[in-house]
Every structure is written in structure tokens, then in C-alpha cells.
Scaffold this motif. Structure first.
Motif, PDB file in Angstrom:
ATOM      1  N   ASP A 333       9.017   0.518  -5.557  1.00  0.00           N
ATOM      2  CA  ASP A 333       7.794   0.255  -6.315  1.00  0.00           C
ATOM      3  C   ASP A 333       8.060  -0.738  -7.434  1.00  0.00           C
ATOM      4  N   HIS A 334       6.974  -1.302  -7.973  1.00  0.00           N
ATOM      5  CA  HIS A 334       7.112  -2.223  -9.097  1.00  0.00           C
ATOM      6  C   HIS A 334       7.542  -1.467 -10.343  1.00  0.00           C
ATOM      7  N   SER A 335       8.239  -2.181 -11.225  1.00  0.00           N
ATOM      8  CA  SER A 335       8.750  -1.555 -12.441  1.00  0.00           C
ATOM      9  C   SER A 335       7.687  -1.539 -13.533  1.00  0.00           C
ATOM     10  N   PRO A 339       3.373  -7.198 -14.286  1.00  0.00           N
ATOM     11  CA  PRO A 339       1.973  -7.561 -14.535  1.00  0.00           C
ATOM     12  C   PRO A 339       1.024  -6.917 -13.530  1.00  0.00           C
ATOM     13  N   TYR A 340       1.532  -6.433 -12.428  1.00  0.00           N
ATOM     14  CA  TYR A 340       0.695  -5.694 -11.488  1.00  0.00           C
ATOM     15  C   TYR A 340       0.201  -4.448 -12.191  1.00  0.00           C
ATOM     16  N   ALA A 341      -0.968  -4.062 -11.863  1.00  0.00           N
ATOM     17  CA  ALA A 341      -1.468  -2.798 -12.411  1.00  0.00           C
ATOM     18  C   ALA A 341      -0.576  -1.674 -11.908  1.00  0.00           C
ATOM     19  N   VAL A 372      13.877   0.271  -6.321  1.00  0.00           N
ATOM     20  CA  VAL A 372      12.827  -0.203  -7.213  1.00  0.00           C
ATOM     21  C   VAL A 372      12.808  -1.723  -7.140  1.00  0.00           C
ATOM     22  N   GLU A 373      11.625  -2.328  -7.283  1.00  0.00           N
ATOM     23  CA  GLU A 373      11.549  -3.779  -7.432  1.00  0.00           C
ATOM     24  C   GLU A 373      11.337  -4.036  -8.920  1.00  0.00           C
ATOM     25  N   ALA A 374      12.448  -4.270  -9.619  1.00  0.00           N
ATOM     26  CA  ALA A 374      12.378  -4.437 -11.074  1.00  0.00           C
ATOM     27  C   ALA A 374      12.068  -5.890 -11.401  1.00  0.00           C
ATOM     28  N   GLY A 397      15.652  -7.230  -7.732  1.00  0.00           N
ATOM     29  CA  GLY A 397      15.155  -7.894  -8.936  1.00  0.00           C
ATOM     30  C   GLY A 397      14.309  -9.092  -8.538  1.00  0.00           C
ATOM     31  N   SER A 398      13.077  -9.190  -9.079  1.00  0.00           N
ATOM     32  CA  SER A 398      12.171 -10.279  -8.696  1.00  0.00           C
ATOM     33  C   SER A 398      11.487 -10.867  -9.921  1.00  0.00           C
ATOM     34  N   ILE A 399      11.095 -12.121  -9.780  1.00  0.00           N
ATOM     35  CA  ILE A 399      10.333 -12.786 -10.831  1.00  0.00           C
ATOM     36  C   ILE A 399       8.851 -12.743 -10.493  1.00  0.00           C
ATOM     37  N   GLY A 427      15.023 -10.615  -5.052  1.00  0.00           N
ATOM     38  CA  GLY A 427      13.778 -10.652  -4.267  1.00  0.00           C
ATOM     39  C   GLY A 427      13.122 -12.024  -4.281  1.00  0.00           C
ATOM     40  N   HIS A 428      12.305 -12.312  -3.244  1.00  0.00           N
ATOM     41  CA  HIS A 428      11.620 -13.621  -3.068  1.00  0.00           C
ATOM     42  C   HIS A 428      12.114 -14.693  -4.047  1.00  0.00           C
ATOM     43  N   PRO A 429      13.245 -15.338  -3.703  1.00  0.00           N
ATOM     44  CA  PRO A 429      14.008 -16.118  -4.694  1.00  0.00           C
ATOM     45  C   PRO A 429      13.353 -17.398  -5.212  1.00  0.00           C
ATOM     46  N   ALA A 488      10.220  -6.384   3.818  1.00  0.00           N
ATOM     47  CA  ALA A 488       8.850  -6.442   4.343  1.00  0.00           C
ATOM     48  C   ALA A 488       7.855  -6.771   3.235  1.00  0.00           C
ATOM     49  N   ASP A 489       8.128  -6.366   2.007  1.00  0.00           N
ATOM     50  CA  ASP A 489       7.173  -6.466   0.898  1.00  0.00           C
ATOM     51  C   ASP A 489       5.810  -5.936   1.336  1.00  0.00           C
ATOM     52  N   ALA A 490       5.831  -4.755   1.934  1.00  0.00           N
ATOM     53  CA  ALA A 490       4.610  -4.181   2.484  1.00  0.00           C
ATOM     54  C   ALA A 490       3.972  -3.251   1.458  1.00  0.00           C
TER      55      ALA A 490
HETATM   56 ZN   LIG Z   1       7.596  -9.062  -5.705  1.00  0.00          ZN
END
Ligand SMILES: [Zn+2]
Ligand SMILES: [Zn+2]
Length: 537
Positions: A333-335, A339-341, A372-374, A397-399, A427-429, A488-490
Motif C-alpha cells: 500500500d501507499h505510505s 499525495p494519494y488519498a 509497502v510502496e513508500a 520506494g517510488s517518487i 518503483g517506476h524509476p 503489477a501496480d494493481a
Molecule cells: Zn507508485
């Protein structure tokens, strides 16, 4: 920048804000603020960032006549739908018609709208092109007359390119003299308005704007012609050069591709590798890679549950991944400050982990891992302290913010995140969204070298709008010894099929099973994450 393009960007900005539920006044204010930036640079950094917060499929849905923001939000919230493919399925199986304020008329309009959206000429995403060419292929296969025995997909779709311009098919006809009959038959394909062509190819234009090139061939020429209709021009030229150099005539019978490649002393080249460059040399030298295949993947990585912006529970993810044949799934899940809700707050981590433990205690044949996707924050730190990060089995880790940094700043930001021993996967570099947003400026060579050095995996994000890392760089990553993770980023189980699209990119990057993190069993994957923490900590 022309006026049209400015208006288009402003419209997109408004659409994304409305999908997020912003008020009309706020939409106007953001547009006003963005206008001068768009005029000056052609882009809007606000739009770039907002795009991270809304599934790209929802923005696509707005282009369907009759679907405004309110209806799209209703569809998303009630049915957890976030792509045209899922919307189409819901239109077919009756879920859409069952929604309040959706009658059969609206549903019909939606189905027509999806069909015409997909059938626009010009560059489109791989999954749209694949669905579209498959429909045309089936329509041609089903027609009577013309003596057609077989119709196959060729061109860039068969090579699994990320963006598709032209659509190509090859049609096998027993009797070469029956070309007129074939043209007559093709003219009967539903929706065809115009038939033309040159150099043997028959070009079909559909009322919707779609253009499909059909190459007619005979059974004994099929193998060679399929190579010609599939390869990039560079690959086809290299093939013909080699035949000339070896003095091999290409006039004979080549009923299948293997025999055609054999004629020029080469092994059969997987379609994904038929780009420019050295695939043919490798095929001649017996150095083609043994490419990774669907059956090699045991682990499913990168998915969001209802703990952040995903739509289903941990148990539902486990069930979906088990049904798809996986041995383990890594929930990410997002950390918290995403900015995602609704990123996962530190105080909710314990609850999520208890839920995962309960699912693991009850489930048979599939293991759920705690990931986790931090967010990688602007200074390069990860979005939780070490005490919280320690509780996860692994960390992507993603931006997701501040895409407009200079190359130097962005590279420093990512390298700083790679200093943290908790980071398992980048993640998605590049942050690109195909046909929507350019990659951010970053020195990827340096990032990939650092990943190889430190034992950090780099993601091929399999969301068909991203396909990030680009396959050309996947190949470079492999040369440097970087392990690749297919993510997958599903956000719902419908996104499980993303993996197959990401696998195509991995194959285009020449990856073998050992190059891909998802081919390890759960223990092997956990050992990889642990080793990273132990070595650098
Ligand atoms: Zn992401
Ligand atoms: Zn994600």
C-alpha cells in the motif's frame, strides 16, 4: 505552443481535478494559476502531480460520450473500475446497467463509445492495440469465402512494443490467384469503408479511423512472410542482408519461421527481440537468451489494498493471486504522506499486519508478504522512520511528487533513497505515463549502477500506462547485473493481468528467469530483502 494544445492541457487539468472531487471554484483557480506556465513551457507541473492521484483509466473514460465526471466517479466508487477494459466487462455482464441512473441505453452508448475510443488511428497503448487487432483478426477469420486458412497478428503488437502505430495482420490463402476473392472478402468485414494498398499489402480503413495492413501469403511462404510482417525494418533488413551474404535464395518454400531462420543459419528469434540491433547475430552464434516465461513467475508484486487506494481486502488479493496461480503475493500500500488519498498511516500498520497474519494462518497454497510502496520524499528519505520500515518484509520506494526537479537534484534524491538499507525495490524509476507524461530528468545510468552495486532491484512497472523501466533500459540494467522486479501496480484484481504486459517488456529487455525477482520462491525473495538490510545496515 498553439492555442489548441493549451486548451487541451487546461481541460485535462480540470478533468483530473473534478475526478478528485474538487469544487468548480478550485478548478478555475488552479487553471488560472497553471495557464502562464503552460504557455511558457508547454506543460503543467500541477497536472503531472495530479495524474499520480487518479488512475489514468478514469481520465480515458471521460472521453466516452455521455460519461461525465459524476458518472465516472460513480462507476469507480461502486464497481471499483479503473480501466476501459474493466468498464467494458461491466457493460457486458450487467453490473453497469444495475447502477442507479444507468439504463440499458446508457450502457449501449458506453459500449459504442469504448469501441470507437479504441479504434482511433495513430499511436495507442499496447493493450488497446492488442485488443483491437485481436477483434479484427477474429472478424476476418470468421468470414466466408476467399479461401483464407489462417489469420495471425504481426507487426509491433506481436513484438509487444509499448506504443503501437500501425496494426498488422497476415492472412494465409491456399490459392495465390484468389487475391481478388480475398479483397472481396475483406470488403465485407464489418466497419470497413475503404480498401487500398501497395506492394502486396492490403490496407483496410474502418469507419472508426482504424487502419489495418493485411499481408496475404500462401502456406509455403507463410514462415518467411510472417518474419517480414513482424520484424522492425532493421530486423528484416538484417535478415535479408544475411541471406544475400550467405548466398541463400529466399524464393523457395518457408512454411514456418523456424525453417526460414534455419535457412540463414540462425535459431528462431522470439518476436519481442526482433528490433534493431544484434538479435540476429546472437541467433547465428547460438547466444539468444532463454527468455523468462509466464510459468517462471511465482510471486506477484506491487498491489494496493483498501488500506490505501486499492479497492479490495488482503483476503481478496490472496484469493485472486492464488486463482491466478501465484505462490506468494507482496501487498504494497501507499505510505503515509503519499499525495494519494489515504496512504497507510503508521498507526494502521499493526492492524494491516494482523490481517495479513490471519489470512496466512487460514490460506492454503499462497503466502502473503508485508510490503509497502513508500514515497521517496524530496530530500530522498523514505516516508516512514526506520522503526516502522523494519516491520515490513520489503519496501518499494517510488517518487510521486515534485517531478520537475533538475536532473542533478532528482538523481541525488533517488541515490539518497538507495542509501537506506530498507529499500528493496526502486518503483517506476522514471515516472513516465505513456502518451501523457515524459519521464522525469534523472541519470539512470548512475541509478542502475548503484542498484547493481547495492543489491537493490529495479521495477518494470507493468501498468500498461507506465511500462517503466523502458525495455531499452531493461537490457542495459541486465548488462549491469541489476535484478528486475515485475510490479503489477494493481489497484484491483482486474490488474493481475498487467503482469503479462510487463513480462513482454522484460522479454524485450532480454531477461532470463534468473534476472527476474518474481521467479524466486517466497523464501528466496525474503532472503533477498534481508540480505540488502544486513549488508548495508
Ligand atoms: Zn507508485
Ligand atoms: Zn503503486
Amino acid at each position: 505552443m498553439d492555442k489548441h494544445a493549451v486548451t487541451h492541457t487546461l481541460d485535462q487539468l480540470a478533468a483530473v481535478l473534478e475526478l478528485k472531487g474538487e469544487s468548480a471554484a478550485r478548478v478555475r483557480a488552479v487553471q488560472r494559476a497553471a495557464r502562464s506556465e503552460i504557455l511558457a513551457t508547454g506543460r503543467s507541473s500541477a497536472l503531472d502531480e495530479l495524474r499520480e492521484q487518479v488512475p489514468p483509466g478514469l481520465v480515458e473514460m471521460l472521453r466516452i460520450p455521455g460519461l461525465g465526471v459524476a458518472k465516472v466517479r460513480q462507476i469507480h466508487e461502486a464497481l471499483a473500475i479503473e480501466s476501459l477494459g474493466e468498464l467494458e466487462a461491466a457493460a457486458v455482464d450487467g453490473r453497469l446497467a444495475a447502477l442507479p441512473r444507468f439504463g440499458t441505453k446508457t450502457v449501449e452508448a458506453v459500449r459504442r463509445g469504448i469501441a470507437s475510443l479504441r479504434q482511433v488511428a495513430g499511436p495507442r497503448l499496447f493493450h488497446h492495440a492488442r485488443d483491437e487487432i485481436e477483434r479484427v483478426r477474429r472478424a476476418l477469420t470468421g468470414l466466408e469465402g476467399g479461401g483464407v486458412q489462417r489469420v495471425e497478428v504481426a507487426g509491433a503488437v506481436r513484438r509487444r512494443c509499448e506504443i503501437i502505430g500501425r496494426l498488422d495482420l497476415i492472412a494465409v490463402q491456399a490459392d495465390p490467384a484468389a487475391r481478388e476473392a480475398l479483397i472481396h472478402r475483406l470488403a465485407q468485414t464489418p466497419g470497413v469503408t475503404e480498401i487500398g494498398g501497395q506492394a502486396g499489402t492490403i490496407t483496410l480503413r474502418f469507419a472508426s479511423g482504424t487502419v489495418v495492413d493485411v499481408l496475404p501469403t500462401t502456406p509455403d511462404r507463410f514462415g518467411l512472410d510472417w518474419i517480414r510482417a513482424t520484424g522492425s525494418s532493421a530486423h528484416v533488413a538484417a535478415f535479408e542482408d544475411r541471406a544475400r551474404t550467405l548466398g541463400v535464395s529466399l524464393e523457395g518454400a518457408f512454411p514456418d519461421e523456424t525453417r526460414a531462420y534455419q535457412a540463414i543459419d540462425c535459431a528462431w528469434v522470439p518476436p519481442e527481440l526482433r528490433e534493431e540491433g544484434d538479435a540476429l547475430e546472437a541467433a547465428a552464434a547460438g547466444r539468444l537468451p532463454h527468455l523468462v516465461e509466464p510459468a517462471d513467475l511465482c510471486g506477484f508484486l506491487h498491489c494496493h489494498s483498501h488500506y490505501s487506494d486499492g479497492t479490495v481486502t488482503i483476503a481478496e488479493w490472496a484469493a485472486g493471486c492464488r486463482a491466478a496461480g501465484y505462490d506468494w503475493v507482496g501487498i504494497t500500500d501507499h505510505s503515509q504522506s503519499s499525495p494519494y488519498a489515504g496512504g497507510l498511516r503508521a498507526e494502521d500498520v499493526a492492524q494491516q499486519h494482523a490481517e495479513i497474519d490471519a489470512v496466512n494462518a487460514g490460506a492454503v497454497g499462497l503466502r502473503v508478504l508485508k510490503g509497502v510502496e513508500a514515497d521517496i520524499l524530496t530530500d530522498g528519505t523514505l516516508d516512514y522512520g526506520p522503526d516502522v520500515l523494519d516491520r515490513f518484509d520489503f519496501v518499494i520506494g517510488s517518487i510521486h511528487s515534485r517531478f520537475g526537479m533538475s536532473e542533478g537534484e532528482m538523481t541525488r534524491r533517488v541515490l539518497a533513497a538507495m542509501d537506506d538499507p530498507h529499500l528493496t525495490i526502486l518503483g517506476h524509476p522514471t515516472g513516465r505515463l505513456l502518451l501523457q507524461r515524459e519521464p522525469y530528468a534523472i541519470d539512470l545510468e548512475q541509478v542502475l549502477r548503484t542498484a547493481a552495486e547495492r543489491g537493490i532491484a529495479v521495477e518494470v512497472n507493468a501498468d500498461p500506462h507506465r511500462l517503466d523501466l523502458d525495455w531499452r533500459l531493461v537490457r542495459r540494467a541486465r548488462e549491469l547485473g541489476v535484478l528486475i522486479s515485475i510490479g503489477a501496480d494493481a489497484h484491483s484484481p482486474a490488474g493481475i493481468t498487467n503482469v503479462d504486459i510487463g513480462l513482454g517488456i522484460a522479454r524485450k529487455g532480454w531477461l532470463q528467469p534468473a534476472d527476474v525477482l518474481n521467479t524466486r520462491d517466497a523464501e528466496g525473495f525474503l532472503a533477498f530483502a534481508r540480505q540488502r538490510r544486513a549488508v548495508t545496515a
